[in-house]
Design a protein around this motif. Structure first.
Motif, mmCIF file in Angstrom:
data_model
loop_
_atom_site.group_PDB
_atom_site.id
_atom_site.type_symbol
_atom_site.label_atom_id
_atom_site.label_comp_id
_atom_site.label_asym_id
_atom_site.label_seq_id
_atom_site.Cartn_x
_atom_site.Cartn_y
_atom_site.Cartn_z
ATOM 1 N N ASP A 32 -2.553 -3.639 -15.216
ATOM 2 C CA ASP A 32 -3.001 -3.567 -13.818
ATOM 3 C C ASP A 32 -1.855 -3.101 -12.907
ATOM 4 O O ASP A 32 -2.064 -2.311 -11.990
ATOM 5 N N LEU A 33 -0.658 -3.628 -13.157
ATOM 6 C CA LEU A 33 0.500 -3.205 -12.363
ATOM 7 C C LEU A 33 0.776 -1.720 -12.557
ATOM 8 O O LEU A 33 1.037 -0.997 -11.595
ATOM 9 N N LEU A 34 0.688 -1.256 -13.792
ATOM 10 C CA LEU A 34 0.917 0.153 -14.081
ATOM 11 C C LEU A 34 -0.120 1.024 -13.374
ATOM 12 O O LEU A 34 0.216 2.043 -12.776
ATOM 13 N N ALA A 35 -1.367 0.584 -13.398
ATOM 14 C CA ALA A 35 -2.421 1.319 -12.686
ATOM 15 C C ALA A 35 -2.174 1.290 -11.181
ATOM 16 O O ALA A 35 -2.407 2.285 -10.482
ATOM 17 N N GLY A 36 -1.689 0.165 -10.659
ATOM 18 C CA GLY A 36 -1.351 0.071 -9.236
ATOM 19 C C GLY A 36 -0.228 1.013 -8.864
ATOM 20 O O GLY A 36 -0.235 1.617 -7.788
ATOM 21 N N LEU A 37 0.747 1.146 -9.747
ATOM 22 C CA LEU A 37 1.818 2.112 -9.499
ATOM 23 C C LEU A 37 1.255 3.531 -9.463
ATOM 24 O O LEU A 37 1.655 4.348 -8.641
ATOM 25 N N ALA A 38 0.317 3.815 -10.357
ATOM 26 C CA ALA A 38 -0.311 5.137 -10.377
ATOM 27 C C ALA A 38 -1.066 5.385 -9.076
ATOM 28 O O ALA A 38 -0.986 6.467 -8.500
ATOM 29 N N ALA A 39 -1.789 4.382 -8.601
ATOM 30 C CA ALA A 39 -2.553 4.522 -7.361
ATOM 31 C C ALA A 39 -1.634 4.696 -6.157
ATOM 32 O O ALA A 39 -1.991 5.363 -5.188
ATOM 33 N N GLY A 40 -0.457 4.126 -6.215
ATOM 34 C CA GLY A 40 0.504 4.240 -5.116
ATOM 35 C C GLY A 40 1.480 5.384 -5.320
ATOM 36 O O GLY A 40 2.551 5.396 -4.738
ATOM 37 N N ALA A 41 1.104 6.341 -6.130
ATOM 38 C CA ALA A 41 2.022 7.407 -6.524
ATOM 39 C C ALA A 41 2.484 8.278 -5.375
ATOM 40 O O ALA A 41 3.460 8.984 -5.504
#
Length: 196
Positions: A152-161
């Motif tokens: 989830d954190l990794l996906a959040g980082l992707a969304a905040g790219a």
């Protein structure tokens, strides 16, 4: 996921983005040689979490607790470099605060995996031949997830790219799309790999 980080300020910016995503119970393990930028990244994480205290490497105190200025979790910053055994790690009693705090461990590889199977592992490397004392030598940051929360954190980082795009030199839209595609295709873990 892999990013190119050009300067120390960019490393702090990346850390701040990550810090805004973190919750109590999250474990971040930082790997990299001396001077890679682990503490610089932790400074950004602290800022993103709303921690106002000065964050420095806890090399001699081993672990430092930084309290949130708001109602967020505390940041437990650990330097495991001097720990030689699981008994020494156990003496720090990190598992007592793990559920309520964000725990960031420098030099934790092979030592802190016993705390939780779900962690975000960040490995920082400098370009070959780069000056280890130059804080603005470009770094490569590799990020791997080992469980549902860290994915989830990794996906959040992707969304905040958008914030991270400046670090990689890619246009924000292209970078965000690539990271989001990767997160979707791998279930959030880097190239489908999970750390043990």
């Amino acid at each position: 996921m892999e990013l190119s980080v050009e300067r120390a300020a960019d490393m702090r910016q990346f850390g701040e983005l990550l810090g805004r995503l973190l919750h109590g119970g999250d474990l971040i393990m930082l790997n990299g040689p001396l001077g890679a930028g682990k503490t610089t990244l932790t400074q950004g994480i602290a800022r993103g979490m709303g921690v106002r205290a000065r964050v420095v490497s806890p090399t001699f105190v081993i672990a430092q607790v930084h309290h949130s200025a708001g109602d967020g979790p505390d940041l437990v910053h650990v330097d495991a470099y001097r720990l030689n055994s699981l008994e020494e790690l156990d003496a720090l009693d990190l598992d007592a605060s793990l559920e309520d705090s964000v725990t960031v461990v420098e030099w934790g590889e092979g030592k802190v995996e016993v705390l939780t199977p779900d962690r975000l592992v960040i490995s920082i490397t400098r370009a070959e031949g780069g000056d280890p004392l130059d804080v603005d030598t470009p770094r490569t940051v590799g990020i791997e997830a080992s469980g549902p929360r860290s994915r989830d954190l990794l996906a959040g980082l992707a969304a905040g790219a958008r914030g991270v795009a400046a670090l990689s030199g890619l246009p924000a839209q292209q970078h965000r799309g690539e990271m989001a595609d990767q997160a979707r295709s791998t279930g959030g873990s880097e190239q489908g790999r999970e750390t043990p």
